[in-house]
Write an enzyme that holds these catalytic residues in place. Structure first.
Site, short mmCIF file in Angstrom:
data_model
loop_
_atom_site.label_atom_id
_atom_site.label_comp_id
_atom_site.label_asym_id
_atom_site.label_seq_id
_atom_site.Cartn_x
_atom_site.Cartn_y
_atom_site.Cartn_z
N LYS A 68 27.46 30.27 43.27
CA LYS A 68 27.07 30.34 41.86
C LYS A 68 27.24 28.98 41.20
O LYS A 68 26.38 28.51 40.46
CB LYS A 68 27.91 31.40 41.12
CG LYS A 68 27.51 32.82 41.49
CD LYS A 68 28.49 33.88 40.99
CE LYS A 68 28.05 35.26 41.48
NZ LYS A 68 29.02 36.32 41.18
N GLN B 281 34.53 37.31 38.31
CA GLN B 281 34.12 37.75 39.64
C GLN B 281 34.84 39.04 40.04
O GLN B 281 36.07 39.11 39.98
CB GLN B 281 34.42 36.62 40.66
CG GLN B 281 33.97 36.93 42.08
CD GLN B 281 32.45 37.10 42.22
OE1 GLN B 281 31.68 36.30 41.68
NE2 GLN B 281 32.03 38.11 42.93
N ASP C 284 26.65 39.08 33.25
CA ASP C 284 26.51 40.10 34.30
C ASP C 284 25.83 41.36 33.77
O ASP C 284 25.41 42.21 34.55
CB ASP C 284 27.91 40.50 34.83
CG ASP C 284 28.21 39.84 36.17
OD1 ASP C 284 27.24 39.49 36.88
OD2 ASP C 284 29.39 39.70 36.50
#
Ligand code: NAD
Length: 282
Positions: A52, A96, A119
């Site tokens: 990422k 995460q 997200d």
């Protein structure tokens, strides 16, 4: 059969996003910022976060990773998220997953201000997506959606079967396909006769986590199959679709690896840029 090349599509999306960041910098004298919080040492999470960060830097975002040991307390994480919510240089915040057991996932997801929730997991974003309003959309289903649209720009009236009902994949995928006027069936572990459901599908999205679950005799000849699964097996990483069997029958299929995975990260970058754009006033 069309092999849907997620690596190529992701590279082309990243190039577009890179140009967009250059334009945003000219216009606002500022670039979108992505901050990732990584807790613990889990190897897959370390790899995801590294990828990422690499993509974010490549596209020109201002990206940071904040690392904590596995035993960090929940209060510290919530306080950090609160600080990042107020930090104008941060457009997107991602924590995460999975989290260590002592940290409450729901609290963490809800602590991120919806406008920085890259997200798309915050209940406000989930609600906006299901109401058809503008929202951050979870990166993996968004990536699947772009791959599908590339193969079949007009999805209206298609019968889509989604295997898996997770908040991460199956449910948001269903919302995206409904918006495209597909007739959507969400299947799951309690579904009776999954094979016959799949046999009716023009589109199958497999997001289960069972290696090679979808067999050659489960699919229609002209179906488009998107394989989200990433399963570690003795023969390496395989998807939820039996690639060898299914590729002989269908119109188009994503490989694993090299299909949905690369698109997921490119969509995270896209979401960060979109969050930035929504906060700019001129
Ligand atoms: P999950 O475990 O949260 O959900 C799995 C779903 O599959 C559940 O809804 C369950 O009801 C359903 N299911 C289980 N057994 C079933 C069966 N026999 N028949 C039908 N449905 C069944 O998983 P997830 O987080 O949604 O991930 C699914 C897969 O996608 C995993 O392999 C994961 O590694 C992969 N994944 C890939 C990416 C990517 O970027 N490519 C991103 C996230 C997840």
């Amino acid at each position: 059969m069309i092999l849907i090349d997620g690596k190529k599509e992701a590279a082309s999306l990243r190039l577009k996003l890179k140009d967009e960041v250059i334009e945003l910098k000219k216009k606002f004298n500022n670039v979108p910022g992505l901050t990732v919080i990584l807790i613990g040492e889990l190897a897959p999470s370390q790899i995801y976060v590294r990828n990422k960060e690499k993509s974010a830097n490549e596209v020109g975002l201002n990206s940071h990773v904040i690392r904590y040991p596995n035993d960090v307390d929940e209060k510290t994480i919530l306080k950090k998220i609160n600080d990042l919510n107020k930090d104008n240089s941060v457009s997107g915040i991602l924590v995460q997953l999975p989290l260590p057991k002592h940290i409450n996932k729901k609290k963490v997801i809800e602590a991120i201000i919806p406008s920085k929730d890259v997200d798309g997991f915050h209940p406000i974003n989930v609600g906006n997506l299901s109401s058809g309003y503008e929202s951050s959309i979870p990166c993996t289903p968004l990536g699947c959606y772009f791959l599908l649209k590339k193969i079949e720009p007009n999805l209206s009236g298609k019968k889509a079967v989604i295997i898996g009902r997770s908040n991460l994949n199956g449910k948001p995928m269903a919302q995206l396909l409904l918006k495209e006027n597909c007739t959507v069936t969400i299947t799951h572990s309690k579904t009776k006769n999954l094979k016959s459901e799949c046999l009716m599908a023009d589109i199958i999205i497999a997001a289960v986590g069972i290696p090679k679950l979808v067999k050659g005799d489960w699919v229609k000849k002209d179906a488009i199959i998107i394989d989200v699964g990433i399963n570690k097996t003795d023969e390496g990483i395989v998807g939820d679709v039996d690639f060898e069997q299914v590729s002989k029958k269908v119109k188009a299929l994503t490989p694993v690896p090299g299909g949905v995975g690369p698109m997921t990260i490119a969509c995270l970058i896209k979401n960060t840029i979109d969050c930035f754009k929504r906060t700019q006033t001129n």
